[in-house]
Design an enzyme around this catalytic site. Structure first.
Site, short mmCIF file in Angstrom:
data_model
loop_
_atom_site.label_atom_id
_atom_site.label_comp_id
_atom_site.label_asym_id
_atom_site.label_seq_id
_atom_site.Cartn_x
_atom_site.Cartn_y
_atom_site.Cartn_z
N ASP A 286 0.87 -1.18 0.00
CA ASP A 286 0.00 0.00 0.00
C ASP A 286 0.90 1.22 0.00
O ASP A 286 1.60 1.49 0.97
CB ASP A 286 -0.91 0.00 1.23
CG ASP A 286 -2.03 1.04 1.14
OD1 ASP A 286 -1.84 2.05 0.42
OD2 ASP A 286 -3.08 0.85 1.78
N ARG A 288 -0.11 4.41 -0.48
CA ARG A 288 -0.84 5.66 -0.30
C ARG A 288 -0.26 6.50 0.83
O ARG A 288 0.32 5.98 1.78
CB ARG A 288 -2.32 5.36 0.00
CG ARG A 288 -3.07 4.86 -1.20
CD ARG A 288 -4.49 4.46 -0.84
NE ARG A 288 -4.53 3.26 0.01
CZ ARG A 288 -5.65 2.65 0.37
NH1 ARG A 288 -6.82 3.13 -0.03
NH2 ARG A 288 -5.60 1.58 1.13
#
Length: 354
Positions: A286, A288
């Site tokens: 991930d 982000r």
């Protein structure tokens, strides 16, 4: 005596443009030619002696048996591949893109060598992700470059503190006719993040949903994920709560961009789950930056929130940037035959509380 220059976010913006055009850049001690957007002629001009090694992410290098255990645990760590005689431009492309593995048997064997200037190499791989490109370069210390920058320039370009409110207006939507839309952007960033405010502050923490952009799910109705239904259900839940905010974040594919997300889809078609697909491409599971969401909430004056999510990582990400999550509100939706495995992977491998 003059000090070191201040970080320049514009340099990173210029470098992103250069990478997308297939032009070489320099980060610190390394000149880098992006494999995805270059071509054989540009490689010859960049590396006329055919000696430039290939910089890859560890997640990709692991599939080539080149990453050691420590590197493999960090999929976006840098690995340098020695330039064997058979690694021409086509060979470099095959090294860079795992979705081609079944169609392009690799010659090998390949040999990992010591990474020169590892901080600069890490910055290069990060910049490729920010640009939405494969993290793969031909590298040489003395090659030509259209743009020169530093790792600090990239850090400044990505710093969420640079976000500001650009515009706001009333926007009636299907579940909330009293909604207001607020757009946020940075001076050099190409895209805008958006907040949708539903209802009015009532003295209670707002119900907040962080929704990462998903063109395939939000706009095209993809059944591979649950993004479209999650977006609709979140708007409905916030409206029913009476006061809340939906943050629509331009972080497609968990931060790797649309094209790389489609590459991950191609790997899923070959049998890899969503986690393995991302890491085989050389990205973090991930990628982000939830500091962006925290900055948006701060600009909206909301530092205590109720968070509509099944992902503990979002809670941790916001709280790490000063947002207090007073309650995590589950966000459950039914599965379909196309996304059952995807959701099971989120539950079993990324800790989603489904």
């Amino acid at each position: 005596m003059t000090g070191a220059r201040q970080p320049d976010p514009k340099a990173a913006a210029r470098a992103i443009d250069a990478l997308r055009r297939g032009w070489p850049i320099r980060i610190g001690a390394l000149a880098l030619l992006p494999i995805e957007t270059a071509d054989p002629l540009r490689l010859e001009a960049f590396d006329p002696t055919a000696e430039a090694p290939v910089l890859l992410s560890a997640g990709r290098a692991e599939t080539l048996k080149l990453a050691n255990q420590r590197e493999a645990a960090v999929p976006d760590a840098p690995v340098l591949v020695d330039r064997a005689p058979w690694i021409d431009f086509a060979g470099g492309t095959a090294l860079a893109d795992p979705q081609l593995d079944l169609a392009t048997p690799l010659k090998g064997p390949f040999r990992a060598i010591e990474v020169v200037s590892p901080d600069d190499a890490r910055a290069a791989l990060r910049l490729a992700r920010v640009a939405g490109m494969l993290p793969a370069f031909f590298v040489r210390p003395d090659g030509p470059a259209e743009v020169t920058l530093t790792a600090a320039d990239i850090e400044a370009h990505e710093d969420a503190i640079r976000l500001s409110i650009a515009a706001r207006a009333r926007l009636p939507v299907a579940h909330a006719e009293d909604a207001e839309i607020v757009a946020f952007r940075t001076p050099e960033g190409p895209g805008e993040h958006v907040a949708l405010l539903i209802g009015a502050p009532n003295g209670q923490p707002p119900l907040v949903r962080l929704h990462s952009e998903c063109l395939t799910g939000d706009a095209l109705g993809s059944l591979k994920c649950d993004c479209g239904p999650q977006l609709d259900a979140a708007l409905k839940a916030i409206a029913q709560a009476g006061w809340g905010i939906l943050l629509y974040l331009r972080q497609e594919g968990r931060g790797i961009g649309l094209v790389n997300k489609l590459r991950a889809y191609a790997l899923q078609d070959q049998g890899f789950d969503t986690v393995d697909a991302n890491t085989r491409l050389g990205f973090a599971i991930d990628a982000r930056d939830f500091g962006v969401a925290a900055r948006m909430l701060d600009l909206l004056g909301q530092r205590d929130i109720r968070l509509l999510t099944n992902n503990p990582g979002k809670v941790q990400g916001l709280e790490a940037h000063g947002i207090k999550v007073v309650e995590r509100v589950p966000h459950f939706l039914p599965t379909n035959p196309h996304n059952e495995h995807y959701l099971a992977t989120k539950r079993d491998r990324t800790g989603h509380q489904l």
